[in-house]
Design an enzyme around this catalytic site. Structure first.
Site, PDB file in Angstrom:
ATOM      1  N   GLY A  29       0.496  -1.393  -0.266  1.00 47.42           N
ATOM      2  CA  GLY A  29      -0.015   0.198   0.282  1.00 47.42           C
ATOM      3  C   GLY A  29       0.953   1.058   0.179  1.00 47.42           C
ATOM      4  O   GLY A  29       2.436   1.001   0.159  1.00 47.42           O
ATOM      5  N   ALA A  83      -3.327  -0.692   7.094  1.00 49.47           N
ATOM      6  CA  ALA A  83      -4.745  -1.094   6.993  1.00 49.47           C
ATOM      7  C   ALA A  83      -5.341   0.345   6.814  1.00 49.47           C
ATOM      8  O   ALA A  83      -5.682   1.510   6.410  1.00 49.47           O
ATOM      9  CB  ALA A  83      -5.219  -0.987   8.778  1.00 49.47           C
ATOM     10  N   ASP A  84      -6.755  -0.428   5.836  1.00 48.68           N
ATOM     11  CA  ASP A  84      -7.790   0.859   5.664  1.00 48.68           C
ATOM     12  C   ASP A  84      -8.751   0.598   6.657  1.00 48.68           C
ATOM     13  O   ASP A  84      -9.397   2.911   6.426  1.00 48.68           O
ATOM     14  CB  ASP A  84      -8.843  -0.025   4.879  1.00 48.68           C
ATOM     15  CG  ASP A  84      -7.980  -1.077   3.382  1.00 48.68           C
ATOM     16  OD1 ASP A  84      -7.010   0.355   2.664  1.00 48.68           O
ATOM     17  OD2 ASP A  84      -8.008  -1.863   3.382  1.00 48.68           O
ATOM     18  N   GLU A 103      -1.472 -10.983   2.903  1.00 43.42           N
ATOM     19  CA  GLU A 103      -1.187 -10.009   4.003  1.00 43.42           C
ATOM     20  C   GLU A 103      -1.395 -10.335   5.294  1.00 43.42           C
ATOM     21  O   GLU A 103      -0.395 -11.147   6.903  1.00 43.42           O
ATOM     22  CB  GLU A 103      -1.328  -8.709   3.939  1.00 43.42           C
ATOM     23  CG  GLU A 103      -1.154  -7.832   2.857  1.00 43.42           C
ATOM     24  CD  GLU A 103      -2.203  -6.696   2.442  1.00 43.42           C
ATOM     25  OE1 GLU A 103      -1.068  -5.794   2.337  1.00 43.42           O
ATOM     26  OE2 GLU A 103      -3.296  -6.488   2.526  1.00 43.42           O
TER      27      GLU A 103
END
Ligand code: 5RP
Length: 218
Positions: A29, A83-84, A103
């Protein structure tokens, strides 16, 4: 300070967790991209680096960092990933970038999982961000129908193929009161490879970058 600057700060704070001889797992990410960039000079002191995606592997290799297989080491000492969404209980939604399966494997194989986020991602309850589920392609409609029974609204991430050759469905409208229970339930649907709720194996440390400081939640 913009969100990208906060992501960079959180990534830099994770460098503190590196030790000489660490076997390191690297997530995926834009936040992790900052971590990879900052890693450059330190990588020579590490025992090995395992990657969670083709994207991160390419970025690591660009910097001359060798990437090894998890199968050759079995475990990693430290796993650093973004993380989202995250809660103060260290439960996470992950998989916005579609790398959730590798992940989750790396998180499971890690002695310590340090999650790096900016403060916009810290929430009281998971579920505002749609939860990704990686599915075997032939099971996509079947899994979507099972998900409808749970109150979620599945949306196929059309055109996206994971590093493992699978599809992603993003689940909207879930109110996730009990993340461990929902993770367990979804894992039991045939055709589901991985659900992006990381609650059974949650983060050990959450580094949350805000305007003025990086907060540590354990
Ligand atoms: C990828 C992920 C990422 O950690 C998550 O999507 C956060 O991404 P970013 O750091 O770009 O905001 O789970 O599968």
């Amino acid at each position: 300070m913009g969100q990208n600057d906060k992501k960079k700060r959180a990534a830099q704070a994770a460098l503190e967790y590196l030790r000489d001889g660490t076997t390191l797992g690297v997530g995926t990410g834009t936040t992790v991209d900052h971590f990879i960039a900052a890693l450059g000079a330190r990588s020579g002191t590490l025992d090995g680096v395992v990657s969670s995606s083709e994207r991160s592997t390419a970025k690591l290799r660009e910097l001359g960092i060798e990437v090894i297989d998890l199968a050759s080491v079995g475990e990693v000492d430290l796993y650093v990933d973004g993380a989202d969404e995250a809660t103060k209980h260290l439960h996470l939604i992950k998989g916005g970038g579609g790398a959730l399966t590798r992940e989750k494997i790396l998180a499971g194989a890690a002695r310590r999982f340090v999650c790096i986020v900016d403060d916009t991602k810290l929430v009281a309850q998971l579920g505002h961000f749609p939860v990704p589920i990686e599915v075997i392609p032939m099971a996509r409609s079947f899994v979507s129908r099972q998900i409808l029974k749970t109150g979620g609204r599945p949306v196929w991430r059309e055109g996206f193929i994971t590093d493992n050759g699978n599809h992603i469905i993003d689940i909207h409208d879930w109110r996730i009161g009990n993340p461990i229970e929902l993770e367990t339930r979804v894992n039991q649907i045939p055709g589901v490879v991985t659900v992006g709720i990381f609650a059974q194996r949650h983060a050990d440390v959450l580094l949350v970058a805000g305007e003025t400081e990086v907060r540590t939640i354990r």
